[in-house]
Design a protein around this motif. Structure first.
Motif, PDB file in Angstrom:
ATOM      1  N   ALA A 192       5.970 -13.542   8.657  1.00  0.00           N
ATOM      2  CA  ALA A 192       6.270 -12.617   9.755  1.00  0.00           C
ATOM      3  C   ALA A 192       7.186 -11.501   9.273  1.00  0.00           C
ATOM      4  N   TYR A 193       8.179 -11.833   8.454  1.00  0.00           N
ATOM      5  CA  TYR A 193       9.064 -10.812   7.887  1.00  0.00           C
ATOM      6  C   TYR A 193       8.255  -9.802   7.069  1.00  0.00           C
ATOM      7  N   ARG A 243       0.831  -1.207   0.000  1.00  0.00           N
ATOM      8  CA  ARG A 243       0.000   0.000   0.000  1.00  0.00           C
ATOM      9  C   ARG A 243       0.859   1.246   0.000  1.00  0.00           C
ATOM     10  N   GLU A 244       1.956   1.200   0.730  1.00  0.00           N
ATOM     11  CA  GLU A 244       2.940   2.285   0.797  1.00  0.00           C
ATOM     12  C   GLU A 244       4.318   1.665   0.583  1.00  0.00           C
ATOM     13  N   PRO A 245       5.117   2.189  -0.349  1.00  0.00           N
ATOM     14  CA  PRO A 245       6.465   1.629  -0.548  1.00  0.00           C
ATOM     15  C   PRO A 245       7.298   1.688   0.734  1.00  0.00           C
ATOM     16  N   VAL A 246       8.127   0.675   0.920  1.00  0.00           N
ATOM     17  CA  VAL A 246       9.049   0.614   2.047  1.00  0.00           C
ATOM     18  C   VAL A 246      10.447   0.494   1.443  1.00  0.00           C
ATOM     19  N   ASP A 247      11.269   1.530   1.634  1.00  0.00           N
ATOM     20  CA  ASP A 247      12.616   1.548   1.050  1.00  0.00           C
ATOM     21  C   ASP A 247      12.577   1.214  -0.444  1.00  0.00           C
ATOM     22  N   LYS A 273       4.864  -4.370   6.234  1.00  0.00           N
ATOM     23  CA  LYS A 273       3.496  -4.016   6.643  1.00  0.00           C
ATOM     24  C   LYS A 273       2.422  -4.692   5.792  1.00  0.00           C
ATOM     25  N   VAL A 274       2.699  -5.905   5.313  1.00  0.00           N
ATOM     26  CA  VAL A 274       1.727  -6.673   4.542  1.00  0.00           C
ATOM     27  C   VAL A 274       0.807  -7.401   5.516  1.00  0.00           C
ATOM     28  N   ILE A 275      -0.496  -7.252   5.302  1.00  0.00           N
ATOM     29  CA  ILE A 275      -1.466  -7.968   6.132  1.00  0.00           C
ATOM     30  C   ILE A 275      -2.042  -9.131   5.328  1.00  0.00           C
ATOM     31  N   GLU A 276      -2.625 -10.089   6.016  1.00  0.00           N
ATOM     32  CA  GLU A 276      -3.079 -11.334   5.406  1.00  0.00           C
ATOM     33  C   GLU A 276      -4.024 -11.112   4.225  1.00  0.00           C
ATOM     34  N   GLU A 277      -4.902 -10.125   4.308  1.00  0.00           N
ATOM     35  CA  GLU A 277      -5.887  -9.874   3.262  1.00  0.00           C
ATOM     36  C   GLU A 277      -5.263  -9.392   1.951  1.00  0.00           C
ATOM     37  N   GLN A 278      -4.030  -8.944   1.978  1.00  0.00           N
ATOM     38  CA  GLN A 278      -3.357  -8.445   0.781  1.00  0.00           C
ATOM     39  C   GLN A 278      -2.819  -9.558  -0.116  1.00  0.00           C
ATOM     40  N   TRP A 279      -2.640 -10.754   0.414  1.00  0.00           N
ATOM     41  CA  TRP A 279      -2.006 -11.830  -0.343  1.00  0.00           C
ATOM     42  C   TRP A 279      -2.922 -12.361  -1.437  1.00  0.00           C
TER      43      TRP A 279
END
Length: 82
Positions: free
Chosen positions: A53-54, A8-12, A60-66
């Motif tokens: 978990a990583y 949802r938001e880029p991380v690095d 910040k990935v949540i289960e519903e995003q997969w």
């Protein structure tokens, strides 16, 4: 099994992640685009739970995003969606 998530938001500068649960362990491929291109980095984990978990803690990935996708066929790259 393979699955990917669009961040949802880029991380690095990471915008997408794919997890590939293989017989040799679990890989997390990182992408700097949401397009279907090769990953720019990857990590290896012993278990799917460790990889998940990583992705949750660091990206910040949540289960519903997969989104679950098919495994690659023989000779296909593991980090590309065919």
């Amino acid at each position: 099994m393979r699955m990917y998530a669009l961040l949802r938001e880029p991380v690095d500068n990471i915008r997408k992640v794919m997890i590939y649960d293989s017989e040799n362990g679990v890989y997390a491929f990182l992408y700097d685009t949401q397009e279907n291109k090769s990953g720019i980095a990857d990590f290896w984990f012993e278990t799917l739970d460790d990889a998940m978990a990583y992705c949750n803690q660091e990206l910040k990935v949540i289960e519903e995003q997969w989104i679950v996708i098919n495994d690659p066929k023989e000779g296909e790259q593991h980090d590309i969606i065919y």
